[in-house]
Design an enzyme around this catalytic site. Structure first.
Site, PDB file in Angstrom:
ATOM      1  N   SER A 105      39.901   2.364 -10.657  1.00  0.00           N
ATOM      2  CA  SER A 105      40.871   2.376  -9.984  1.00  0.00           C
ATOM      3  C   SER A 105      41.086   1.671  -8.618  1.00  0.00           C
ATOM      4  CB  SER A 105      40.768   3.960  -9.234  1.00  0.00           C
ATOM      5  OG  SER A 105      41.445   4.762 -10.407  1.00  0.00           O
ATOM      6  N   LYS A 140      43.441   5.495   1.266  1.00  0.00           N
ATOM      7  CA  LYS A 140      44.048   6.129   0.170  1.00  0.00           C
ATOM      8  C   LYS A 140      44.225   7.723   0.641  1.00  0.00           C
ATOM      9  CE  LYS A 140      42.966   6.476  -4.745  1.00  0.00           C
ATOM     10  NZ  LYS A 140      42.209   5.973  -5.853  1.00  0.00           N
ATOM     11  N   SER A 157      44.114   3.943  -9.620  1.00  0.00           N
ATOM     12  CA  SER A 157      45.037   4.778  -8.848  1.00  0.00           C
ATOM     13  C   SER A 157      45.302   4.305  -7.425  1.00  0.00           C
ATOM     14  CB  SER A 157      44.257   6.126  -8.988  1.00  0.00           C
ATOM     15  OG  SER A 157      42.821   6.196  -8.354  1.00  0.00           O
TER      16      SER A 157
END
Length: 497
Positions: free
Chosen positions: A174, A80, A150
């Protein structure tokens, strides 16, 4: 033979260790899959094919020399865009941080590299991890739907087959939210279990680092690498790391499962409620002792989480926001301004209140081993949709998607999400398992047992799988179409015998 990119981490690790395939072949398979799917999904903010193949060649030479480092050695991993990766900008998918180049790896990336993992690229996040939709990316199960957030790019990459593991962060859901949207497994460990050092923060006292994988067994393999004390992280706790793999017995006999009911846990879409009810029945038939429980402070947890997250996020990003306010997306800029307006008294009270919430959860675990609840209150939404109507009541997507997940963040509890069905459009549905602090092994035991009873985790999205010449080395056999089932397939919906 199935395409290498469609196998699980456990399967591919076995093939690499036995030398039935090589890290180079596996990495080429994932890069080929990214070539085919990225124009549609946009899961990656930055693909790193040259670096990945160099790391794969190194892993191959080490293995051939008899220096096999473990199940992650030579395995492609996505990261990420919140994690420092040396030599690349840590942007959090936000233009304000475009020049924020990392000089060293984050703790999580360093642990993955030390285990021999191959980093294939950085994945998109909702800007600064401050949202639940990852608007840049698309869902592999339907390009007109959100992959969640997210950590949406991370979940999309694992579901699509361009990585076997992806790093995520979870401040209010997330990791679990995108795992649920993309039909994969997501694990949020206990607060303090995995180091956040070198990770762009959203809310330092709520942030958790964890893996997104295809199965609970894969998550156990990854957690063994990521977990451990790190004195550089103020939130890290020096507690023993158990062998979670040893807990994956497939046996649910005597496991006490509390099914969340009442209040916000009853306010869910009928398709979600139906899938979860079927799951509870299967787990009960497999020997689990099931009882209804009411989650302590469930309604209050979201307000407490907001009162902590908003000011902490505003403080962390204050300097960049002051200097480049126009470089932040409108929704994130609005939240940063809101956080600056929260009085210190409210923040301190919320920090105090979270101790009561955590204590009440621990009291609950005197009567149950885990709590089961839907991960999301409604099916996956179309991209760009700002509100969702559940049982006739509209609510903002951001609030709806967080409300069943945030309690575990506020209390710092381990939680995992696994797929448990599909909606009328063939899109994934999921439930989550929450356990007492440091109870990741119990979370994974239940999730793995569930995946031993059902086949939802074996499904693959209907994406192109034919290899292209750009990544396949001369002499390498082309992969065949992916194994698994499509949405609504009878094979996916039946329990295993």
């Amino acid at each position: 033979m199935a395409d290498l990119a469609d196998l699980t981490l456990g399967e591919i690790a076995g093939l690499i260790e036995s030398r039935a395939t090589s890290p180079v072949e596996v990495t080429q398979a994932c890069l080929t899959r990214a070539d085919l799917t990225e124009p549609q999904l946009n899961a990656f903010s930055r693909l790193l094919p040259e670096e990945a193949l160099a790391a794969a060649r190194l892993a191959e030479s080490e293995i051939m020399a008899g220096r096999h480092l473990g199940p992650l050695h030579g395995v492609p991993v996505a990261v990420k865009a919140m994690f420092d990766l040396a030599g690349h900008p840590t942007t959090g998918s936000c233009a304000a941080y475009a020049d924020n180049c990392a000089t060293r790896d984050s703790a999580a990336v360093a642990r993955l590299k030390a285990a021999g993992a191959v980093i294939v690229g950085l994945t998109h996040t909702h800007a600064l991890a401050y949202g639940v939709t990852t608007p840049q990316s698309r869902n592999p199960w339907g390009a007109d739907h959100t992959p969640g957030g997210s950590s949406g790019g991370s979940a999309a990459s694992v579901a699509a087959g361009s990585s076997f593991i992806a790093l995520g962060t979870d401040t209010g859901g997330s990791i679990r939210i995108p795992a649920a949207c993309c039909g994969i497994t997501g694990l949020k460990p206990t607060y303090g279990r995995c180091s956040t050092h070198g990770t762009m923060s959203l809310s330092p006292t709520l942030d958790h680092v964890g893996p997104l994988t295809r199965t609970a067994a894969d998550a156990a393999l990854c957690l063994q690498v990521l977990a451990g004390h790190d004195p550089r992280d103020p939130g890290s706790v020096d507690v023993p790391v158990p062998d979670c793999r040893a807990a994956l017995t497939g046996d649910l006999s005597g496991v006490r499962i509390g099914v969340a009911t009442g209040g916000i846990h009853d306010h869910v879409d009928h398709q979600v409620a139906g899938a979860v009810a079927v799951a509870v029945g299967i787990l009960s038939a497999a020997g689990a002792a099931v009882q209804a429980v009411e989650i302590p402070y469930a309604q209050e947890a979201q307000a407490v989480g907001d009162a902590i997250c908003l000011p902490e996020a505003s403080a962390f990003h204050a300097a960049y926001f002051r200097d480049r306010p126009d470089a932040f997306p409108d929704d994130v800029a609005r939240l940063l301004r809101d956080g600056m307006a929260i009085p210190a008294v409210r923040y301190v009270k919320a920090r105090t209140r979270r101790h009561a919430i955590r204590a009440a959860w621990i009291d609950l675990f005197a009567s149950v081993d885990v709590v089961l609840a839907p991960t999301l209150p409604a099916p996956v939404l179309p991209r760009g949709q700002d509100s969702v109507t559940i049982r006739g009541i509209p609510e903002p997507v951001a609030a709806a998607w967080v409300r069943l997940c945030v309690s575990a963040n506020v209390a710092g509890l381990p939680a995992g999400s696994v797929p448990c069905g599909v909606d009328a459009d063939g899109l994934p549905l999921a439930f989550q398992i929450v356990a007492r602090p440091w109870g990741e092994a119990t979370v994974l035991r239940v999730c793995d047992a569930w995946q031993g009873l059902t086949t939802w985790h074996e499904r693959h999205p209907p994406l192109p799988r034919e290899p292209t010449a750009s990544r396949v080395a001369a002499g390498t056999e082309a992969g065949s179409p992916g194994r698994g089932t499509r949405p609504g397939s009878p094979a996916a919906s039946r329990p295993r015998s």
